[in-house]
Design a protein around this motif. Structure first.
Motif, PDB file in Angstrom:
ATOM      1  N   THR A 421     -16.695  29.281 -10.602  1.00 42.58           N
ATOM      2  CA  THR A 421     -15.814  30.479 -10.908  1.00 42.58           C
ATOM      3  C   THR A 421     -14.650  30.468  -9.725  1.00 42.58           C
ATOM      4  O   THR A 421     -14.680  29.513  -9.003  1.00 42.58           O
ATOM      5  N   TYR A 422     -13.756  31.393 -10.002  1.00 45.85           N
ATOM      6  CA  TYR A 422     -12.591  31.586  -9.035  1.00 45.85           C
ATOM      7  C   TYR A 422     -12.845  31.739  -7.687  1.00 45.85           C
ATOM      8  O   TYR A 422     -12.293  31.041  -6.811  1.00 45.85           O
ATOM      9  N   PRO A 423     -13.754  32.531  -7.415  1.00 48.33           N
ATOM     10  CA  PRO A 423     -14.100  32.637  -5.979  1.00 48.33           C
ATOM     11  C   PRO A 423     -14.724  31.484  -5.281  1.00 48.33           C
ATOM     12  O   PRO A 423     -14.325  31.281  -4.256  1.00 48.33           O
ATOM     13  N   LEU A 424     -15.648  30.717  -6.120  1.00 50.39           N
ATOM     14  CA  LEU A 424     -15.999  29.432  -5.542  1.00 50.39           C
ATOM     15  C   LEU A 424     -15.034  28.342  -5.504  1.00 50.39           C
ATOM     16  O   LEU A 424     -14.841  27.694  -4.318  1.00 50.39           O
ATOM     17  N   LEU A 425     -14.100  28.462  -6.289  1.00 50.78           N
ATOM     18  CA  LEU A 425     -12.692  27.515  -6.122  1.00 50.78           C
ATOM     19  C   LEU A 425     -12.117  27.983  -4.941  1.00 50.78           C
ATOM     20  O   LEU A 425     -11.624  26.790  -4.306  1.00 50.78           O
ATOM     21  N   ILE A 426     -11.733  29.204  -4.622  1.00 51.93           N
ATOM     22  CA  ILE A 426     -11.027  29.404  -3.481  1.00 51.93           C
ATOM     23  C   ILE A 426     -11.771  28.914  -2.300  1.00 51.93           C
ATOM     24  O   ILE A 426     -11.213  28.457  -1.275  1.00 51.93           O
ATOM     25  N   ARG A 427     -12.872  29.347  -2.337  1.00 49.56           N
ATOM     26  CA  ARG A 427     -13.765  28.924  -1.015  1.00 49.56           C
ATOM     27  C   ARG A 427     -13.671  27.233  -0.689  1.00 49.56           C
ATOM     28  O   ARG A 427     -13.647  26.828   0.396  1.00 49.56           O
ATOM     29  N   GLY A 428     -13.962  26.715  -2.063  1.00 48.42           N
ATOM     30  CA  GLY A 428     -14.025  25.491  -1.788  1.00 48.42           C
ATOM     31  C   GLY A 428     -12.752  24.600  -1.295  1.00 48.42           C
ATOM     32  O   GLY A 428     -12.777  23.800  -0.444  1.00 48.42           O
ATOM     33  N   HIS A 429     -11.535  25.057  -1.881  1.00 43.11           N
ATOM     34  CA  HIS A 429     -10.335  24.580  -1.690  1.00 43.11           C
ATOM     35  C   HIS A 429      -9.819  24.864  -0.119  1.00 43.11           C
ATOM     36  O   HIS A 429      -9.233  24.205   0.537  1.00 43.11           O
ATOM     37  N   GLN A 430     -10.319  26.060   0.363  1.00 46.84           N
ATOM     38  CA  GLN A 430      -9.892  26.506   1.563  1.00 46.84           C
ATOM     39  C   GLN A 430     -10.739  25.561   2.781  1.00 46.84           C
ATOM     40  O   GLN A 430     -10.284  24.935   3.605  1.00 46.84           O
TER      41      GLN A 430
END
Length: 612
Positions: A421-430
């Motif tokens: 999901t979007y929050p996981l994408l953000i965390r992963g890309h950070q």
């Protein structure tokens, strides 16, 4: 050894280690408990099966859309509300997929497994991540519809015997039957696909195997020209393992980074092999939606210059995610006496040996064109208009191919890759961007010493979120960064430019940077404007922005139903084409079968499709 299923070759679970057995037992127990609770509508017990910070992403199986949930309450509420109609059951560990294993995802030790299940309408697979420290709770749950019951793809053991061509067209020769099929004389395509690149062909191939007639129109003379006609040095910037097409992977001897002419010829081969109906040299002129008939009145101009009216039920825009090239109205640019072109028109730099060139823009195309010109002996200056995310190919591989470097079968890697999901994408890309900074520290320091301005996005997520948000503003280094660092390519900043003059660029300090050639690497118009030109203001305003981030974190108006009935969009890279063509094709088939509740879909669309 591997076993062959209807969908291809899967890895058999032959690992009998104690840890694998324990992991499998945890997964089986969770799935059994989940199914009991779901069937009993046991809200309390369902709540105990997920951690407080849980994520569920559904890909058509429950919602007939791509629907993320990133809170425990939303997950439980949605499961209980949808289950009476969906009737999901038979949640089982899939013994024919990658075995359950311990992984660390986003800093969380997990047991990751692939499961199978059924709904009233179809069969699916899903991804489950249990907390390793508490395997009675899941924190990632993904459900993906693989096939509709009674409408399975005729592949593998279910392949046709060949007689279907004779039955369809009354002949016995495959070539003659294909020629007749592709003309659409006396019949209409159910789906009209705009664009014959990897996305359009992927959708066409999948629709054909679902028994849906589709026609691809492409303005170029040959299939593959969308790649063949681009600048000669162009190659993919990510590895081949990420970029295979549906059903037909690239040959095993092909290079890791595919050059554009190999891609172009492969698309032509793919179109033939997958029996896609393609009209080349054909321009899509526009369409109107006929509400009372639930169909489009679509106009195309064919290769012979004639116009034809088509009546498809669905139109799929697979022409990329941008429109016409944009050259901004820079002050004095009209006075430039040399050659001005957009990167879209650039072929190669051989004609500019010994000449002076200026490239405006420091995204991927700007860097590639500057490098190509320099390699052919041109004196090149690169103009930076804004800060740019730069990463080496090695570092970018952390993001692009993270799941594809784990020796997973392609279908398993795709499932893992679509689970966030979007929050996981953000965390992963950070996390990935931070690692990329460390890997590229020397290169970044060298660029900054030359005055090149670097950024990692508004929230330090690097190039991947720039790709999702604006489809630009980054460069994956294929050698141009070294040329800038070594001053073999000059660097100018746009804010230091006063105006363009006949000789080139006059800087604010009064100096003139001479040029014989100016190449504008300044992007393309938004796809919404393409829709406005072809389908009119009402539909363009109705659907809103195309690409960018929707309110629910998914890509706006991509890969799922839009606010306009019968209108779909697909774009992005090869992996996007391979993965999401499956969901578009299945959803169109479901529409034809009357499996989708249109009123519910409309309400869901209104809550998810706004773009941030």
């Amino acid at each position: 050894m591997p076993i062959r299923t209807a969908r291809g070759v899967s890895r058999m679970n032959t690992d009998s280690s104690d840890e694998t057995i324990r992991n499998a037992n945890f997964v089986r127990a969770w799935l059994a408990n989940f199914e009991r609770s779901l069937l009993a509508s046991d809200r309390e017990n369902l709540g105990t099966l997920f951690s407080e910070k849980s994520h569920w992403k559904d890909l058509l199986a429950f919602t007939w859309s791509i629907t993320p949930h990133d809170s425990l309450s939303a997950i439980i509420d949605s499961l209980l509300a949808l289950q009476p109609e969906v009737q999901a059951s038979n949640f089982c560990l899939d013994e024919d997929r990658t075995p359950p294993r311990r992984v660390n995802r986003l800093g969380i030790d997990s047991i990751e497994a692939i499961f199978s299940f059924q709904t009233q309408a179809g069969r699916g697979h899903g991804l489950l991540r249990l907390l390793a420290e508490n395997p009675e709770q899941a924190w990632v749950f993904t459900t993906s519809l693989e096939e509709i019951k009674g409408h399975e793809e005729p592949i593998g053991a279910m392949r046709p015997d060949g007689s279907s061509y004779s039955r369809m067209f009354g002949g016995s020769n495959w070539s003659d039957n294909r020629k007749e099929e592709i003309t659409f004389e006396g019949r209409e395509p159910e789906v009209l696909i705009i664009g014959g690149g990897q996305a359009g062909l992927s959708v066409a191939a999948r629709l054909r195997l679902l028994g849906v007639s589709a026609l691809v129109v492409d303005r170029n003379p040959r299939v593959g020209d969308v790649w063949r006609n681009r600048y000669r040095s162009l190659a993919l910037h990510n590895k081949i393992g990420l970029n295979h097409m549906a059903y037909l992977p690239f040959p095993p001897n092909w290079p890791e980074f595919l050059p554009k002419d190999m891609i172009a010829n492969w698309l032509e081969t793919y179109s033939w092999a997958m029996e896609c109906n393609v009209w080349t040299g054909t321009t899509f002129l526009g369409a109107d939606y006929i509400e009372k008939n639930s169909e489009w009145s679509a106009r195309v101009r064919t290769e012979d210059g004639k116009e034809r009216l088509l009546r498809p039920q669905h139109i799929v825009f697979a022409n990329g995610i941008a429109g016409r090239p944009i050259i901004p109205e820079f002050k004095g640019l009209q006075d430039f006496s040399g050659t001005l072109m957009h990167t879209h028109e650039f072929d190669d730099g051989s004609a500019w040996a010994g000449k002076k060139a200026i490239v405006i823009g420091t995204g991927t195309s700007g860097h590639d064109v500057a490098q190509d010109l320099q390699s052919h002996g041109a004196n090149v200056n690169l103009v930076q208009r804004g800060s740019t995310t730069v990463a080496s190919i090695k570092a970018a591989g952390l993001v692009h191919s993270v799941y594809y470097n784990e020796n997973l079968p392609l279908e398993d890697a795709d499932l893992v890759g679509t689970s966030s999901t979007y929050p996981l994408l953000i965390r992963g890309h950070q996390l990935s961007a931070q690692k990329m900074k460390e890997i590229d520290a020397e290169m970044i320091a060298g660029l900054e010493a030359r005055g090149f301005r670097i950024d990692y996005g508004e929230d330090e997520t690097g190039h991947q979120m720039k790709f999702r948000r604006r489809h630009g503003g980054y460069y994956l280094d294929c050698g141009c960064s070294k040329l800038i660092i070594e001053e073999k390519i000059g660097l100018l900043h746009f804010e230091d430019v006063d105006c363009f003059v006949p000789q080139g660029i006059r800087m604010k300090d009064g100096s003139v940077i001479e040029a014989d050639l100016i190449v504008s690497a300044t992007g393309y118009q938004n796809q919404q404007e393409v829709v406005r030109e072809l389908l009119g203001d009402r539909i363009a305003d109705k659907i809103g922005r195309i690409w960018g981030i929707a309110d629910d974190g998914e890509l706006a108006n991509m890969y799922r139903a839009t606010a306009q009935s019968g209108l779909w969009f697909i774009g992005g890279g090869f992996s996007h084409a391979r993965i999401y063509s499956h969901y578009i094709a299945l959803r169109i088939k479901a529409d034809q079968l009357g499996l989708v509740n249109d009123s519910a879909q409309g309400a869901r669309h209104q809550s998810t499709q706004g773009a941030a």
